[in-house]
Design a protein around this motif. Structure first.
Motif, PDB file in Angstrom:
ATOM      1  N   LEU A  28       0.980  -1.460   0.140  1.00 21.20           N
ATOM      2  CA  LEU A  28      -0.013  -0.026  -0.242  1.00 21.20           C
ATOM      3  C   LEU A  28       0.825   1.263  -0.041  1.00 21.20           C
ATOM      4  O   LEU A  28       0.624   2.298  -0.811  1.00 21.20           O
ATOM      5  CB  LEU A  28      -0.960   0.100   1.229  1.00 21.20           C
ATOM      6  N   GLU A  29       2.107   1.177   1.026  1.00 19.05           N
ATOM      7  CA  GLU A  29       2.944   2.516   0.951  1.00 19.05           C
ATOM      8  C   GLU A  29       3.429   2.741  -0.535  1.00 19.05           C
ATOM      9  O   GLU A  29       3.715   3.696  -1.058  1.00 19.05           O
ATOM     10  CB  GLU A  29       3.854   2.394   2.013  1.00 19.05           C
ATOM     11  N   MET A  47      -6.656   4.940   0.758  1.00 19.94           N
ATOM     12  CA  MET A  47      -5.315   4.317   1.007  1.00 19.94           C
ATOM     13  C   MET A  47      -4.625   4.773   2.310  1.00 19.94           C
ATOM     14  O   MET A  47      -4.253   3.897   2.866  1.00 19.94           O
ATOM     15  CB  MET A  47      -4.528   4.651  -0.179  1.00 19.94           C
ATOM     16  N   ARG A  50      -6.399   2.958   5.193  1.00 28.04           N
ATOM     17  CA  ARG A  50      -6.087   1.528   5.267  1.00 28.04           C
ATOM     18  C   ARG A  50      -4.680   1.430   5.842  1.00 28.04           C
ATOM     19  O   ARG A  50      -4.368   0.652   6.613  1.00 28.04           O
ATOM     20  CB  ARG A  50      -6.100   0.966   3.986  1.00 28.04           C
ATOM     21  N   ILE A  51      -3.740   2.369   5.517  1.00 28.68           N
ATOM     22  CA  ILE A  51      -2.484   2.174   5.883  1.00 28.68           C
ATOM     23  C   ILE A  51      -2.591   2.582   7.615  1.00 28.68           C
ATOM     24  O   ILE A  51      -1.873   1.848   8.219  1.00 28.68           O
ATOM     25  CB  ILE A  51      -1.382   3.174   5.315  1.00 28.68           C
TER      26      ILE A  51
END
Length: 67
Positions: A28-29, A47, A50-51
């Motif tokens: 994701l990162e 995003m 979620r991170i």
């Protein structure tokens, strides 16, 4: 067609171990960094959310294992 008990389509979250969570966090990162200068605000916010959630889950898992 209805799902049987225990199938992945039961609309329950998948259980992941810490290694899988770390891998998902890294992906994701990297995806967030590769978005470019003009991503849609909703995508970027989702995003980032979620991170943050994955980092919180990993931190909670580490404190549990230290007890």
């Amino acid at each position: 067609m209805r799902s049987m008990e225990g199938q992945r389509s039961d609309n329950r979250p998948l259980k992941r171990n810490d290694a899988e969570k770390r891998r998902a966090l890294l992906q994701l990162e990297l995806a967030l960094a590769a978005l470019g200068p003009k991503p849609t605000p909703g995508l970027k916010d989702t995003m980032l959310e979620r991170i943050r959630a994955l980092k919180a889950e990993l931190a909670a898992g580490e404190t549990k294992s230290r007890r």
